[in-house]
Write a protein that holds these residues in place. Structure first.
Motif, PDB file in Angstrom:
ATOM      1  N   PRO A   1      -1.928  -0.579   3.791  1.00 23.18           N
ATOM      2  CA  PRO A   1      -1.804   0.716   4.469  1.00 23.18           C
ATOM      3  C   PRO A   1      -1.554   0.472   5.963  1.00 23.18           C
ATOM      4  CG  PRO A   1      -4.109   0.209   3.972  1.00 23.18           C
ATOM      5  CD  PRO A   1      -3.294  -0.880   3.359  1.00 23.18           C
ATOM      6  N   MET A   2      -0.596   1.181   6.532  1.00 20.40           N
ATOM      7  CA  MET A   2      -0.250   0.942   7.943  1.00 20.40           C
ATOM      8  C   MET A   2      -0.025   2.266   8.669  1.00 20.40           C
ATOM      9  SD  MET A   2       2.184  -2.435   7.696  1.00 20.40           S
ATOM     10  CE  MET A   2       3.356  -1.802   6.494  1.00 20.40           C
ATOM     11  N   ALA A   3      -1.094   2.786   9.279  1.00 17.40           N
ATOM     12  CA  ALA A   3      -1.013   4.081   9.969  1.00 17.40           C
ATOM     13  C   ALA A   3       0.004   4.005  11.101  1.00 17.40           C
ATOM     14  CB  ALA A   3      -2.386   4.450  10.511  1.00 17.40           C
TER      15      ALA A   3
ATOM     16  N   ASN B   1      -6.033   5.232   2.143  1.00 12.74           N
ATOM     17  CA  ASN B   1      -6.785   4.389   3.091  1.00 12.74           C
ATOM     18  C   ASN B   1      -7.397   5.236   4.208  1.00 12.74           C
ATOM     19  OD1 ASN B   1      -6.120   2.748   5.986  1.00 12.74           O
ATOM     20  ND2 ASN B   1      -7.339   1.638   4.484  1.00 12.74           N
TER      21      ASN B   1
ATOM     22  N   HIS C   1     -11.465   0.912   6.001  1.00 12.46           N
ATOM     23  CA  HIS C   1     -11.360  -0.071   7.077  1.00 12.46           C
ATOM     24  C   HIS C   1     -12.548   0.152   7.998  1.00 12.46           C
ATOM     25  CE1 HIS C   1      -8.551  -3.135   8.207  1.00 12.46           C
ATOM     26  NE2 HIS C   1      -8.348  -2.699   9.424  1.00 12.46           N
TER      27      HIS C   1
ATOM     28  N   GLN D   1      -9.577 -10.390   5.286  1.00 11.00           N
ATOM     29  CA  GLN D   1      -8.580 -10.190   6.350  1.00 11.00           C
ATOM     30  C   GLN D   1      -8.694 -11.314   7.379  1.00 11.00           C
ATOM     31  OE1 GLN D   1      -8.995  -7.332   9.486  1.00 11.00           O
ATOM     32  NE2 GLN D   1      -6.937  -6.496   9.222  1.00 11.00           N
TER      33      GLN D   1
ATOM     34  N   ALA E   1      -3.800 -11.432  10.554  1.00 10.62           N
ATOM     35  CA  ALA E   1      -3.358 -10.098  10.114  1.00 10.62           C
ATOM     36  C   ALA E   1      -2.908  -9.196  11.264  1.00 10.62           C
ATOM     37  CB  ALA E   1      -4.488  -9.418   9.343  1.00 10.62           C
ATOM     38  N   GLY E   2      -1.892  -8.382  10.993  1.00 10.14           N
ATOM     39  CA  GLY E   2      -1.442  -7.378  11.950  1.00 10.14           C
ATOM     40  C   GLY E   2      -2.352  -6.159  11.902  1.00 10.14           C
TER      41      GLY E   2
ATOM     42  N   GLY F   1      -0.834 -12.733   7.535  1.00 11.74           N
ATOM     43  CA  GLY F   1       0.153 -13.801   7.712  1.00 11.74           C
ATOM     44  C   GLY F   1       0.880 -14.219   6.451  1.00 11.74           C
TER      45      GLY F   1
ATOM     46  N   GLN G   1      -2.655  -8.711  -0.054  1.00 11.97           N
ATOM     47  CA  GLN G   1      -2.321  -7.426   0.610  1.00 11.97           C
ATOM     48  C   GLN G   1      -1.415  -7.776   1.787  1.00 11.97           C
ATOM     49  OE1 GLN G   1      -4.774  -3.833   1.149  1.00 11.97           O
ATOM     50  NE2 GLN G   1      -4.907  -4.401   3.301  1.00 11.97           N
TER      51      GLN G   1
ATOM     52  N   GLY H   1       1.307  -6.533   4.859  1.00 14.00           N
ATOM     53  CA  GLY H   1       1.717  -5.426   5.721  1.00 14.00           C
ATOM     54  C   GLY H   1       3.001  -5.709   6.474  1.00 14.00           C
ATOM     55  N   THR H   2       2.934  -6.683   7.396  1.00 10.70           N
ATOM     56  CA  THR H   2       4.037  -6.947   8.325  1.00 10.70           C
ATOM     57  C   THR H   2       5.398  -7.071   7.628  1.00 10.70           C
ATOM     58  OG1 THR H   2       2.506  -7.937   9.884  1.00 10.70           O
ATOM     59  CG2 THR H   2       4.818  -8.565  10.122  1.00 10.70           C
TER      60      THR H   2
HETATM   61  C1  LIG Z   1       1.577  -1.832  11.674  1.00 11.11           C
HETATM   62  C2  LIG Z   1       0.248  -2.051  11.011  1.00 11.11           C
HETATM   63  C3  LIG Z   1      -0.631  -0.978  10.876  1.00 11.11           C
HETATM   64  C4  LIG Z   1      -1.843  -1.150  10.187  1.00 11.11           C
HETATM   65  N1  LIG Z   1      -2.653  -0.063   9.980  1.00 11.11           N
HETATM   66  C5  LIG Z   1      -3.707  -0.175   9.123  1.00 11.11           C
HETATM   67  C6  LIG Z   1      -4.412   0.979   8.688  1.00 11.11           C
HETATM   68  O1  LIG Z   1      -4.094   2.116   9.052  1.00 11.11           O
HETATM   69  N2  LIG Z   1      -5.461   0.802   7.844  1.00 11.11           N
HETATM   70  C7  LIG Z   1      -5.821  -0.440   7.381  1.00 11.11           C
HETATM   71  O2  LIG Z   1      -6.778  -0.542   6.607  1.00 11.11           O
HETATM   72  N3  LIG Z   1      -5.170  -1.549   7.782  1.00 11.11           N
HETATM   73  C8  LIG Z   1      -4.120  -1.445   8.623  1.00 11.11           C
HETATM   74  N4  LIG Z   1      -3.413  -2.566   8.979  1.00 11.11           N
HETATM   75  C9  LIG Z   1      -3.880  -3.898   8.518  1.00 11.11           C
HETATM   76  C10 LIG Z   1      -3.432  -4.208   7.088  1.00 11.11           C
HETATM   77  O3  LIG Z   1      -4.242  -3.505   6.176  1.00 11.11           O
HETATM   78  C11 LIG Z   1      -3.512  -5.713   6.720  1.00 11.11           C
HETATM   79  O4  LIG Z   1      -4.792  -6.215   6.988  1.00 11.11           O
HETATM   80  C12 LIG Z   1      -2.484  -6.543   7.452  1.00 11.11           C
HETATM   81  O5  LIG Z   1      -1.237  -5.906   7.511  1.00 11.11           O
HETATM   82  C13 LIG Z   1      -2.293  -7.887   6.746  1.00 11.11           C
HETATM   83  O6  LIG Z   1      -1.647  -8.798   7.577  1.00 11.11           O
HETATM   84  P1  LIG Z   1      -0.046  -8.942   7.723  1.00 11.11           P
HETATM   85  O7  LIG Z   1       0.372  -7.770   8.549  1.00 11.11           O
HETATM   86  O8  LIG Z   1       0.127 -10.245   8.409  1.00 11.11           O
HETATM   87  O9  LIG Z   1       0.562  -8.904   6.343  1.00 11.11           O
HETATM   88  C14 LIG Z   1      -2.204  -2.438   9.686  1.00 11.11           C
HETATM   89  C15 LIG Z   1      -1.320  -3.514   9.858  1.00 11.11           C
HETATM   90  C16 LIG Z   1      -0.104  -3.330  10.502  1.00 11.11           C
HETATM   91  C17 LIG Z   1       0.844  -4.507  10.630  1.00 11.11           C
END
Ligand SMILES: Cc1cc2nc3c(=O)[nH]c(=O)nc-3n(C[C@H](O)[C@H](O)[C@H](O)COP(=O)(O)O)c2cc1C
Length: 343
Positions: free
Chosen positions: A17-19, A67, A129, A172, A176-177, A214, A233, A235-236
């Motif tokens: 999930p990425m708000a 989320n 989260h 996490q 992680a982003g 990552g 999981q 995101g990026t």
């Molecule tokens: C742009 C962005 C926004 C994110 N927003 C949320 C969020 O709203 N809620 C949440 O639980 N995690 C959020 N995350 C963290 C992700 O759940 C996850 O831990 C992360 O993307 C994993 O690492 P990665 O980006 O290297 O794949 C966000 C990550 C990114 C990159």
């Protein structure tokens, strides 16, 4: 029960999930591709969350993950706000803006009202989260048959989550982003890499562990499973996908690879990883004068909007993990096939 059976998916992968950069569109595409699609709800009203669920259901027939954040909501501190505005005053002058007291859209914790609004849908999966909501709310959510996920950044957090209602724990790692999920007093310096965290959590917990942080290739995915993760999981990697709503400045920064990522608290008051930009560097990444989460973002919103209009990401949270090599401008379906190595 098998991890994929528990989540009703065919590929053991979750679109993180990425708000701020996605909605039901990315989630529906992810679920249609065989993984678990996630809808970030931390910045939405209950009416907006219901609309997201309805849209999702119109476009995808599989499961979805809602989320939510579950931080403590502190009182607004006028003294902190004052200090923060003074710190940002030169940027307001530069962009010819007038400071205001408007708090805009704040990140709000999951509460009873939100739970009542989504109860009729009995969402298949909910991820939290920053810990878990109180026991009563956790029990209410579980009464719908919902599977609960939450992220841990340390062994202690993982144990606490598993003992307090998480059916699946997301490990996490520091790569992680976005926001660190940390909900205990933990020093950033002592936080582990995804590989290490997955290994110790998979060893210590009896609930399934999902690796996050990552992961950007099929090789990374395979390695996490070899270390004991039941799923990943990610995101990026999805930020440049067609169905994401990532802004232009964010997309450009992701593509350029010129700047590294770093952990900062300047955008929200809590540590989060994003691509280095002017505000982070000027304020030294972790700054004690930043208002308590979630109140820092309000005074930044006008700066961000004005700068982005000029194609500049100086004041934008360019959330991304350490590994942007896997980002591609493709459909979500193609990204999933690439990560899972579907021939
Ligand atoms: C742009 C962005 C926004 C994110 N927003 C949320 C969020 O709203 N809620 C949440 O639980 N995690 C959020 N995350 C963290 C992700 O759940 C996850 O831990 C992360 O993307 C994993 O690492 P990665 O980006 O290297 O794949 C966000 C990550 C990114 C990159």
């Amino acid at each position: 029960m098998q991890f994929t059976t528990l989540l009703n998916i065919s590929i053991p992968m979750i679109q993180a999930p990425m708000a701020g950069v996605q909605n039901w569109r990315l989630a529906a595409a992810a679920t249609n591709a065989g993984i678990l699609g996630s809808i970030p709800c931390g910045m939405l009203s209950k009416e907006q969350v219901v609309a997201e669920i309805e849209h999702f259901k119109a476009y995808a027939s599989g499961p979805y993950n809602l989320n939510f954040f579950c931080h403590e909501m502190p009182e607004l501190d006028p003294y902190q706000q004052d200090k923060w505005k003074k710190k940002l005053a030169s940027y307001y002058d530069e962009l010819e803006l007038t400071p205001s007291d408007d708090m805009g859209i704040l990140r709000r914790p999951f509460d009873r009202e939100m739970a009542e609004a989504i109860a009729p849908y009995k969402p298949p999966v909910i991820s939290f989260h920053f810990g878990l909501p109180d026991t009563e709310l956790v029990e209410f959510v579980k009464s719908w048959g919902t599977t609960i996920l939450s992220s841990a950044t340390t062994l202690e957090e993982g144990i606490w989550l598993a003992e307090n209602g998480a059916d699946i724990v997301i490990a996490q790692g520091i790569e992680a982003g976005g926001h660190r999920a940390t909900f205990t007093e933990t020093k950033l310096e002592s936080q582990l890499h995804t590989r290490q965290l997955v290994t110790i959590l998979a060893d210590a917990l009896s609930v399934p562990v999902v690796a996050a942080g990552g992961i950007a290739s099929h090789h990374d995915v395979t390695m996490m499973h070899e270390l004991g993760a039941c799923g990943t999981q990610i995101g990026t990697c999805f930020l440049l996908c067609d169905e994401a709503s990532t802004s232009l400045v964010h997309r450009d920064a992701l593509k350029s690879l010129a700047e590294p990522s770093a952990v900062t608290n300047v955008f929200s008051g809590r540590p989060a990883r994003g691509i280095e930009n002017r505000l982070m560097i000027d304020l030294n990444f972790i700054n004690e004068d930043v208002p308590t989460f979630p109140y820092a973002s309000a005074a930044l919103t006008p700066l961000r909007a004005a700068a982005e209009k000029q194609g500049c990401g100086d004041f934008s949270p360019l959330w991304a993990g350490v590994n942007r090599q896997g980002c591609m401008e493709v459909s979500t379906q193609e990204m999933v096939e690439h990560l899972w190595n579907v021939k």
